[in-house]
Design a protein around this motif. Structure first.
Motif, PDB file in Angstrom:
ATOM      1  N   TYR A  68       4.700  -1.814  -7.902  1.00  0.00           N
ATOM      2  CA  TYR A  68       3.512  -2.269  -7.185  1.00  0.00           C
ATOM      3  C   TYR A  68       2.907  -3.520  -7.856  1.00  0.00           C
ATOM      4  O   TYR A  68       2.646  -4.540  -7.189  1.00  0.00           O
ATOM      5  N   VAL A  69       2.702  -3.465  -9.175  1.00  0.00           N
ATOM      6  CA  VAL A  69       2.078  -4.583  -9.896  1.00  0.00           C
ATOM      7  C   VAL A  69       2.988  -5.805  -9.893  1.00  0.00           C
ATOM      8  O   VAL A  69       2.535  -6.937  -9.712  1.00  0.00           O
ATOM      9  N   LEU A  70       4.287  -5.593 -10.081  1.00  0.00           N
ATOM     10  CA  LEU A  70       5.238  -6.703 -10.106  1.00  0.00           C
ATOM     11  C   LEU A  70       5.187  -7.495  -8.803  1.00  0.00           C
ATOM     12  O   LEU A  70       5.134  -8.737  -8.811  1.00  0.00           O
ATOM     13  N   LEU A  71       5.194  -6.778  -7.672  1.00  0.00           N
ATOM     14  CA  LEU A  71       5.216  -7.444  -6.371  1.00  0.00           C
ATOM     15  C   LEU A  71       3.859  -8.053  -6.012  1.00  0.00           C
ATOM     16  O   LEU A  71       3.788  -9.160  -5.499  1.00  0.00           O
ATOM     17  N   LYS A  72       2.791  -7.319  -6.291  1.00  0.00           N
ATOM     18  CA  LYS A  72       1.452  -7.770  -5.891  1.00  0.00           C
ATOM     19  C   LYS A  72       0.897  -8.839  -6.837  1.00  0.00           C
ATOM     20  O   LYS A  72       0.511  -9.936  -6.407  1.00  0.00           O
ATOM     21  N   SER A  73       0.836  -8.526  -8.118  1.00  0.00           N
ATOM     22  CA  SER A  73       0.199  -9.428  -9.078  1.00  0.00           C
ATOM     23  C   SER A  73       1.181 -10.421  -9.692  1.00  0.00           C
ATOM     24  O   SER A  73       0.802 -11.549 -10.018  1.00  0.00           O
ATOM     25  N   GLY A  74       2.436  -9.989  -9.859  1.00  0.00           N
ATOM     26  CA  GLY A  74       3.432 -10.870 -10.461  1.00  0.00           C
ATOM     27  C   GLY A  74       3.959 -11.909  -9.491  1.00  0.00           C
ATOM     28  O   GLY A  74       3.918 -13.105  -9.761  1.00  0.00           O
ATOM     29  N   PHE A  75       4.447 -11.450  -8.324  1.00  0.00           N
ATOM     30  CA  PHE A  75       5.044 -12.366  -7.349  1.00  0.00           C
ATOM     31  C   PHE A  75       4.118 -12.697  -6.187  1.00  0.00           C
ATOM     32  O   PHE A  75       4.512 -13.401  -5.251  1.00  0.00           O
ATOM     33  N   LYS A  76       2.904 -12.203  -6.238  1.00  0.00           N
ATOM     34  CA  LYS A  76       1.853 -12.571  -5.278  1.00  0.00           C
ATOM     35  C   LYS A  76       2.227 -12.278  -3.814  1.00  0.00           C
ATOM     36  O   LYS A  76       1.877 -13.046  -2.915  1.00  0.00           O
ATOM     37  N   LEU A  77       2.916 -11.163  -3.587  1.00  0.00           N
ATOM     38  CA  LEU A  77       3.186 -10.766  -2.206  1.00  0.00           C
ATOM     39  C   LEU A  77       1.888 -10.322  -1.554  1.00  0.00           C
ATOM     40  O   LEU A  77       1.042  -9.676  -2.187  1.00  0.00           O
ATOM     41  N   SER A  78       1.714 -10.655  -0.295  1.00  0.00           N
ATOM     42  CA  SER A  78       0.475 -10.360   0.408  1.00  0.00           C
ATOM     43  C   SER A  78       0.355  -8.868   0.724  1.00  0.00           C
ATOM     44  O   SER A  78       1.308  -8.270   1.244  1.00  0.00           O
ATOM     45  N   PRO A  79      -0.791  -8.255   0.428  1.00  0.00           N
ATOM     46  CA  PRO A  79      -1.001  -6.846   0.786  1.00  0.00           C
ATOM     47  C   PRO A  79      -0.985  -6.616   2.298  1.00  0.00           C
ATOM     48  O   PRO A  79      -0.779  -5.494   2.754  1.00  0.00           O
ATOM     49  N   ASP A  80      -1.198  -7.683   3.064  1.00  0.00           N
ATOM     50  CA  ASP A  80      -1.292  -7.558   4.519  1.00  0.00           C
ATOM     51  C   ASP A  80       0.034  -7.840   5.231  1.00  0.00           C
ATOM     52  O   ASP A  80       0.100  -7.751   6.458  1.00  0.00           O
ATOM     53  N   GLY A 105       0.799  -1.218   0.000  1.00  0.00           N
ATOM     54  CA  GLY A 105       0.000   0.000   0.000  1.00  0.00           C
ATOM     55  C   GLY A 105       0.832   1.269   0.000  1.00  0.00           C
ATOM     56  O   GLY A 105       0.388   2.316  -0.488  1.00  0.00           O
ATOM     57  N   ASP A 106       2.064   1.197   0.524  1.00  0.00           N
ATOM     58  CA  ASP A 106       2.947   2.370   0.533  1.00  0.00           C
ATOM     59  C   ASP A 106       3.302   2.785  -0.892  1.00  0.00           C
ATOM     60  O   ASP A 106       3.406   3.985  -1.193  1.00  0.00           O
ATOM     61  N   PHE A 107       3.483   1.811  -1.765  1.00  0.00           N
ATOM     62  CA  PHE A 107       3.793   2.126  -3.162  1.00  0.00           C
ATOM     63  C   PHE A 107       2.576   2.704  -3.875  1.00  0.00           C
ATOM     64  O   PHE A 107       2.707   3.622  -4.682  1.00  0.00           O
ATOM     65  N   MET A 108       1.383   2.182  -3.585  1.00  0.00           N
ATOM     66  CA  MET A 108       0.188   2.713  -4.217  1.00  0.00           C
ATOM     67  C   MET A 108      -0.070   4.156  -3.784  1.00  0.00           C
ATOM     68  O   MET A 108      -0.433   5.014  -4.607  1.00  0.00           O
ATOM     69  N   LYS A 109       0.122   4.455  -2.509  1.00  0.00           N
ATOM     70  CA  LYS A 109      -0.072   5.834  -2.039  1.00  0.00           C
ATOM     71  C   LYS A 109       0.885   6.795  -2.738  1.00  0.00           C
ATOM     72  O   LYS A 109       0.510   7.892  -3.143  1.00  0.00           O
ATOM     73  N   ALA A 110       2.136   6.358  -2.893  1.00  0.00           N
ATOM     74  CA  ALA A 110       3.118   7.202  -3.575  1.00  0.00           C
ATOM     75  C   ALA A 110       2.742   7.386  -5.040  1.00  0.00           C
ATOM     76  O   ALA A 110       2.869   8.489  -5.594  1.00  0.00           O
ATOM     77  N   ALA A 111       2.244   6.320  -5.681  1.00  0.00           N
ATOM     78  CA  ALA A 111       1.855   6.404  -7.089  1.00  0.00           C
ATOM     79  C   ALA A 111       0.693   7.365  -7.286  1.00  0.00           C
ATOM     80  O   ALA A 111       0.680   8.154  -8.242  1.00  0.00           O
TER      81      ALA A 111
END
Length: 503
Positions: free
Chosen positions: A450-462, A408-414
């Protein structure tokens, strides 16, 4: 990957000095007293308590104890002086020089190790970086070799002259050279080889090469877990690494014990590593073309010949983007400006998130198996460009070398960056990466991370992960780079004798 660790134990010997008495015996007491002392020592060595319990009488190996004391004293004195000079000439001290020839620049890492059987202890290191990368000299390969001179001078000053002749130097090129024509690559590497040979280090037969992306990922896994003190621990306690370079991105983590690997994928996706008394099966994949600079080209190219602006470009920008041998036109939509939602959609489309990998529910992106999770996949350490982006857009402090962050820190910055006009971006983020070269793509870069980590490598948002530029190792800041893993691998494969005898 071959076994990490020293290939052969170093033979050590310590000579014991015997004292001489310079005076004459002046009385019988001079003889009697030592005899009495020896007699009582003998009696004490035959203690009834040991004999009654059946415990064996332990005879001390004074030579070995003396050897250990000398080595410990040597190490203590060396550390106290802030140098390792005390280890030279004792079969305890080796250096290795590694040049990381990346797509955007070349970086040298020189290391000093203490060798203890099959264990390596890092004592000191040095680092220096230059730009541009070797791939930019495809039309003038001689300059590619000469560009490395400042780096090699740094290593020459770092490695003690006494052992320069038994110190290996190697250059491993990464994604930038993988994208050039083979004939251009060969010319560049030949010039590099010539320059390396002009220095006092040893250039082995395999010292100059274009490194496989999977090796890059495995070496980064070894480096990170070495600095974190995880080598030797169970797989579940080791760290996963994600390394975003200019031309490619790598991920590697240790699989859990007994974890099943699809038979059709094991050869390409899993490497066995012996380290710290354990054998690890490390999942690794290198996504060529998905490094920061290469991915930009993929995201921009579909909009090169269309009228509407690119959804990732902030309002008021128009220009061109160049990467390797490609150029595209770039402009913003001046009515809408950058759109977070539209930019994410454009990135996700080019990443092929929906493409299958042959294993249901275990695909990352672009048709690649994700490793299946588990094992050491939960503790993620993210390095290289993602750290630079995080620092330059305010996700972490600019002076930070290691911080825990959330997606979420990356999304806020974006959201903040992408909502700005380009003139505002220039004022607020003029320090971004390489300034004018990279600044226009700041919105795209943050959202790609953000997309690479979340959707690509499936890192948990939590769950937080760690972005790391440098590790804290024994009171020093050391670079988070795969080069340490490569140095350990080279020392493990080649003994001092093999290096010295190499022609």
């Amino acid at each position: 990957m071959r076994r990490v660790g020293a290939k052969a134990k170093q033979n050590r010997s310590v000579g014991l000095m015997k004292g001489n008495s310079g005076g004459k015996k002046k009385s019988y007491l001079a003889v009697l007293i030592p005899c009495v002392v020896i007699f009582f020592i003998f009696l004490l060595s035959q203690r009834p308590s040991e004999q009654k319990t059946g415990a064996p009488v332990r005879h001390h190996n004074f030579v070995k104890e003396r050897e250990q004391a000398v080595l410990a004293d040597t190490r203590e004195r060396a550390i106290a002086r802030g140098t390792e000079e005390g280890l030279i000439g004792k079969g305890k001290y080796r250096c290795a020089v590694v040049i990381d020839a990346g797509s955007t620049g070349s970086r040298i890492h020189a290391f000093k190790f203490e060798v203890e059987g099959e264990e390596l202890t890092l004592l000191d290191s040095t680092f220096k970086a230059i730009e541009p990368g070797l791939s930019s000299f495809n039309e003038d390969p001689a300059q590619a070799g000469l560009s490395l001179v400042p780096l090699l001078d740094e290593a020459k000053a770092f490695v003690p002259a006494e052992i320069a002749g038994e110190t290996t130097v190697e250059l491993r090129a990464t994604a930038g050279l993988r994208m050039l024509d083979p004939s251009e690559v060969q010319s560049i590497l030949q010039e590099v080889h010539t320059v390396l040979q002009s220095y006092p280090f040893k250039v082995l037969d395999d010292a100059v090469s274009v490194m496989d992306g999977a090796d890059e990922g495995v070496f980064m896994w070894v480096t990170s877990n070495y600095y974190l003190g995880n080598i030797g621990k169970p797989a579940e306690e080791t760290a996963s690494v994600i390394d975003l370079g200019g031309g490619s991105v790598q991920r590697a983590f240790a699989l859990g014990e007994g974890q099943q690997v699809p038979a059709t994928l094991e050869e390409d996706s899993v490497r066995t590593i012996a380290a710290g008394g354990r054998r690890y099966k490390v999942y690794v994949h290198s996504y060529l073309g998905y490094g920061l600079k290469a991915a930009r080209m993929s995201f921009l190219k579909p909009y090169d010949s269309v009228e509407e602006g690119h959804p990732c470009m902030t309002r008021g920008y128009e220009g061109r983007y160049h990467y390797v041998d490609e150029n595209v036109s770039v402009k913003s939509d001046d009515e809408v400006g950058a759109s977070v939602e539209g930019c994410v959609a454009a990135i996700e489309w080019e990443m092929n998130l929906e493409e299958g990998c042959g294993v249901e529910g275990q695909c990352s992106f672009d048709g690649v198996w994700s490793g299946g999770g588990g094992g050491g996949s939960e503790h993620n350490y993210v390095s290289s460009y993602i750290v630079d982006i995080a620092r330059d857009v305010g996700v972490i402090p600019r002076e930070s070398t290691m911080s825990d962050v959330a997606l979420g820190d990356f999304m806020k910055a974006a959201e903040k960056v992408c909502a700005s006009d380009y003139s505002q971006v220039e004022q607020a983020y003029g320090h971004y990466l390489n300034n004018d070269t990279d600044l226009p793509f700041i919105c795209m870069d943050v959202l790609y991370a953000y997309v690479l980590l979340k959707s690509g490598f499936k890192l948990s948002p939590d769950r937080e992960f760690t972005v790391v530029k440098q590790f804290d190792y024994k009171g020093k800041k050391v670079e988070a780079a795969w080069s340490l893993g490569a140095a350990i691998n080279t020392i493990g494969k080649h003994s001092v004798g093999e290096v010295i005898d190499h022609e």
